[in-house]
Every structure is written in C-alpha cells, then in structure tokens.
Design a protein around this motif. Sequence first.
Motif, PDB file in Angstrom:
ATOM      1  N   VAL A 259     -17.694 -11.285  32.740  1.00  0.00           N
ATOM      2  CA  VAL A 259     -18.512 -10.881  32.777  1.00  0.00           C
ATOM      3  C   VAL A 259     -19.804 -10.557  33.032  1.00  0.00           C
ATOM      4  O   VAL A 259     -20.480  -9.670  33.299  1.00  0.00           O
ATOM      5  CB  VAL A 259     -18.149  -9.901  31.951  1.00  0.00           C
ATOM      6  CG1 VAL A 259     -18.834  -8.861  31.010  1.00  0.00           C
ATOM      7  CG2 VAL A 259     -16.829 -10.601  31.582  1.00  0.00           C
ATOM      8  N   ARG A 260     -20.790 -11.645  32.593  1.00  0.00           N
ATOM      9  CA  ARG A 260     -21.887 -11.474  33.128  1.00  0.00           C
ATOM     10  C   ARG A 260     -22.515 -11.116  34.927  1.00  0.00           C
ATOM     11  O   ARG A 260     -23.384 -10.459  35.047  1.00  0.00           O
ATOM     12  CB  ARG A 260     -22.591 -13.031  32.998  1.00  0.00           C
ATOM     13  CG  ARG A 260     -24.306 -13.147  33.401  1.00  0.00           C
ATOM     14  CD  ARG A 260     -25.005 -12.475  32.443  1.00  0.00           C
ATOM     15  NE  ARG A 260     -26.427 -11.709  32.990  1.00  0.00           N
ATOM     16  CZ  ARG A 260     -27.242 -11.444  31.905  1.00  0.00           C
ATOM     17  NH1 ARG A 260     -27.436 -12.379  30.412  1.00  0.00           N
ATOM     18  NH2 ARG A 260     -28.365 -10.833  32.368  1.00  0.00           N
ATOM     19  N   ASP A 261     -21.830 -11.673  35.419  1.00  0.00           N
ATOM     20  CA  ASP A 261     -21.651 -10.926  36.664  1.00  0.00           C
ATOM     21  C   ASP A 261     -21.392  -9.661  37.393  1.00  0.00           C
ATOM     22  O   ASP A 261     -22.575  -9.197  38.389  1.00  0.00           O
ATOM     23  CB  ASP A 261     -20.900 -11.556  38.102  1.00  0.00           C
ATOM     24  CG  ASP A 261     -20.712 -13.242  38.278  1.00  0.00           C
ATOM     25  OD1 ASP A 261     -22.365 -13.950  38.144  1.00  0.00           O
ATOM     26  OD2 ASP A 261     -20.136 -13.905  38.783  1.00  0.00           O
ATOM     27  N   TYR A 262     -20.601  -8.767  36.480  1.00  0.00           N
ATOM     28  CA  TYR A 262     -20.435  -7.860  36.522  1.00  0.00           C
ATOM     29  C   TYR A 262     -21.291  -6.679  35.755  1.00  0.00           C
ATOM     30  O   TYR A 262     -22.048  -5.764  36.339  1.00  0.00           O
ATOM     31  CB  TYR A 262     -19.426  -6.896  35.563  1.00  0.00           C
ATOM     32  CG  TYR A 262     -17.637  -7.482  35.772  1.00  0.00           C
ATOM     33  CD1 TYR A 262     -17.532  -8.079  37.029  1.00  0.00           C
ATOM     34  CD2 TYR A 262     -16.888  -7.696  35.333  1.00  0.00           C
ATOM     35  CE1 TYR A 262     -16.618  -8.828  37.676  1.00  0.00           C
ATOM     36  CE2 TYR A 262     -16.055  -9.046  36.325  1.00  0.00           C
ATOM     37  CZ  TYR A 262     -15.853  -9.535  36.957  1.00  0.00           C
ATOM     38  OH  TYR A 262     -14.185  -9.644  37.349  1.00  0.00           O
ATOM     39  N   TYR A 263     -22.624  -7.141  35.300  1.00  0.00           N
ATOM     40  CA  TYR A 263     -22.969  -7.103  34.275  1.00  0.00           C
ATOM     41  C   TYR A 263     -24.465  -6.536  35.104  1.00  0.00           C
ATOM     42  O   TYR A 263     -25.256  -5.409  35.154  1.00  0.00           O
ATOM     43  CB  TYR A 263     -23.840  -7.181  32.429  1.00  0.00           C
ATOM     44  CG  TYR A 263     -25.198  -6.766  32.695  1.00  0.00           C
ATOM     45  CD1 TYR A 263     -24.735  -5.933  31.423  1.00  0.00           C
ATOM     46  CD2 TYR A 263     -26.176  -7.161  32.320  1.00  0.00           C
ATOM     47  CE1 TYR A 263     -25.901  -5.239  30.859  1.00  0.00           C
ATOM     48  CE2 TYR A 263     -27.235  -7.247  31.988  1.00  0.00           C
ATOM     49  CZ  TYR A 263     -26.755  -5.704  30.970  1.00  0.00           C
ATOM     50  OH  TYR A 263     -27.945  -5.754  30.024  1.00  0.00           O
ATOM     51  N   ASP A 264     -24.975  -7.854  35.621  1.00  0.00           N
ATOM     52  CA  ASP A 264     -25.975  -7.700  36.233  1.00  0.00           C
ATOM     53  C   ASP A 264     -25.561  -6.919  37.838  1.00  0.00           C
ATOM     54  O   ASP A 264     -26.959  -6.204  38.527  1.00  0.00           O
ATOM     55  CB  ASP A 264     -26.107  -9.335  36.973  1.00  0.00           C
ATOM     56  CG  ASP A 264     -26.274 -10.245  36.168  1.00  0.00           C
ATOM     57  OD1 ASP A 264     -27.024  -9.976  34.853  1.00  0.00           O
ATOM     58  OD2 ASP A 264     -26.531 -11.527  36.365  1.00  0.00           O
ATOM     59  N   ARG A 265     -24.700  -6.790  38.279  1.00  0.00           N
ATOM     60  CA  ARG A 265     -24.055  -6.228  39.165  1.00  0.00           C
ATOM     61  C   ARG A 265     -24.514  -4.777  39.296  1.00  0.00           C
ATOM     62  O   ARG A 265     -24.835  -3.939  39.233  1.00  0.00           O
ATOM     63  CB  ARG A 265     -23.179  -6.368  40.350  1.00  0.00           C
ATOM     64  CG  ARG A 265     -22.469  -4.791  41.161  1.00  0.00           C
ATOM     65  CD  ARG A 265     -23.168  -5.546  42.608  1.00  0.00           C
ATOM     66  NE  ARG A 265     -22.783  -4.873  43.509  1.00  0.00           N
ATOM     67  CZ  ARG A 265     -23.780  -3.737  43.821  1.00  0.00           C
ATOM     68  NH1 ARG A 265     -25.495  -3.855  43.606  1.00  0.00           N
ATOM     69  NH2 ARG A 265     -23.802  -3.109  44.995  1.00  0.00           N
ATOM     70  N   ALA A 266     -23.606  -4.033  37.627  1.00  0.00           N
ATOM     71  CA  ALA A 266     -24.176  -2.621  37.364  1.00  0.00           C
ATOM     72  C   ALA A 266     -25.824  -2.467  36.968  1.00  0.00           C
ATOM     73  O   ALA A 266     -26.264  -1.625  37.559  1.00  0.00           O
ATOM     74  CB  ALA A 266     -23.617  -2.722  35.921  1.00  0.00           C
TER      75      ALA A 266
END
Length: 364
Positions: A259-266
Amino acid sequence: MTHDPAAVKRGCTRFLSYDPPQTPREILLTLAEEAQDGDLDDFGRGGPHERLEARLREVLGKEAAVFMAAGRVAQLAALKAWCQARGNDRVAMHPRCHMAEYEDRAYDLVYGLKAVPIGDPNRPTVLADLEALTDPVGVISLEIPLFSLGCVLPPWEELVAMSAWARERGIPIHADGARLWEIGPYYGRSYPEIASLFDSITVSFYKSLEAIAGGAVAGPATLIAAARTWQRRLGAAPFRMFPLVLSALHGLETRLHRVRDYYDRARRLAEALARVDGVIVSPNPPHATSMLVLLRGDPARLRDAALEVSARTGVWLMDFTQSSPLEGYARLPLTVAAGALEIGDDEAVEIVAELQRRISAQEC
C-alpha cells in the motif's frame, strides 16, 4: 459510437485505476494454495476465521474481531450493538458518509438507527462539529477517509481531539475504516495507533487488498459478541464462508505491505495530472491512494469518452463516474493500485489530456 463497458474492460491490458481483474480460475487456484486441512468453517466460526480474526487483532491492536461477508453489515451490526448497549438509537455521522449516500438508508430501515448529521457536507468532520451536538447520541461514526469527497481526512490533531472529546463524555466512537489500509502513509502512523483512537473500527478486504469480498469489525469482546448476534439475525453468517476468509487472509499477507507503493504513486500521479490544462485533482496531494480527477467539460460525455479512450489505448480508466459539484466539470474517481505502477506519468498525462479533449465543449 456506443461501447459496452464490460467488453471494453475485458479488452484492456493495463489499468490506471484499480487492478487488472483475475479470472475465476486464478482466484480459485490462489485459494487452494492458501487453504489448510481443517479450513471448513461453520456459520462464521472455526476454520480460517480463527486465523484471520487473530491476525486482525494483531494488525489493529483490538481485543476481538469478527469477519463478515460484507463490510457494511459488519459496520451496522457494530453501530446497532453500541446503540442498544446505551439505550440510544441516534448515530452521529457525516452527511455525506457512505452510510448516508450509498446504502439506501439501511441504518434506519433495517437497523432502526437514526442519523444525526454532523459537520459541513463539503469537508471532513472536525472537533467543532462534535462540540456542536446538542442532544445525546448512542455512538459517533467517522468515515476515514471520506470517500464522497475524494478520500479526504481530518488532520491527525483533529482526530486525536475528537477521540478525546468522545471518551471524556463516555460516547463510543467508531471508525468506518473501509479504506483504513490506504491512510497509514498519510498520517505516518501504524494501524494500531490509528485504531487506538476508536472504540471500534471496520475494515474492508476487497479495497486495496483485492480479496473477493468481505469486511470485519474489531473492538471490545462484548461489542463483537453483540455484533455476531446481529450477524446471525440478519442471515449474514452462511454455512460456509471459507473462500472469502482465505481470500482476505491472502490479501493481508501479500498486499498490505504494497500500500505504501500505491500511496507514493498516487502522489506522483496527482502532481502530473494537475498539470493538464483544464484538470483539477482533489485532494492534491492525495490523502489516500484515491483521488478525484475533475475535467472541464460536459459531465454527460464522461462515461462514453472514457470508454472510447480505453478502447483505443487498452488502458482502463474507471469503474464508475460521479456527479460533480462544480458546474462545467466532470468528475472521475481514480484509485491507484498495482495497475498504475506500470503506467508512467507521461503516458497517464497523455491519456487524461485526450479524455479532457473529448469531453470539452469544442468536441460536444
């Protein structure tokens, strides 16, 4: 040209919003690998339920937890239990929370609960909204993040203050945490630390974790026991739920750390899309892995235009649209997951710019 949404989605090989869907065979093979001997459950107990609920107690730092086939059932069962225990059927809730906008008044028509709207419809709940309550309530429910406004959150200090205010007055405070997994990076806090501000909390397994379905509520053992009773009363504890439970376990173990990767990408994606002429991203930067992309143009054109762009590019853009409060704008909800990790900023900008052109006044 009119496009069939299901056919267009099947033809897409990449996904800007959400994840590429798995086939039923892929899902079942994953569940077979997850299953252990003795994983047959019995009306919501035994089998993998015990493993999942133990894992949730650890992840959320709560005394007890119960899995249910739908998160909205888990949430309303918990709110009903709180209200029954206090002899007060009034629930303080944001006027645009999920219960108010998307669940056909189930809180009232099924559970006999009465909504007490708190706060401004155009922003998250803050301490001043609780202080403005004039009549007693059975429970306070906060949706974190608030989906209808683009998954926005109150500042951490406000969340702490609201929790303290409720507890000083002996009022249970509940979190609709269907998207809890998405907000840890924004607050920079662990899930147990966030959950500790609430007496009970619901979570979802198909949002971010890509499980088949299902949710859970966690909190004091007495509350969870009462919620299980409501689960039975509603016929929401079928004879077998182990496929859903195994899928939820798989999501927790294989997706939560991403989820951290998704957040950074967002955050990077929001910054890039906001540079497109006519486009507004809200909130920017995102508070979670979801955001609203507002495009200047005819809202009635958005759905067809998005399908046209997806059919041409092979990139899926959305599962649904929303009405926009801004006149002259169309609103596209975008949820970043594994699919968006494979699409660069330049390509995403090009795709959204094409969508903007297709709904603009010049092309209508």
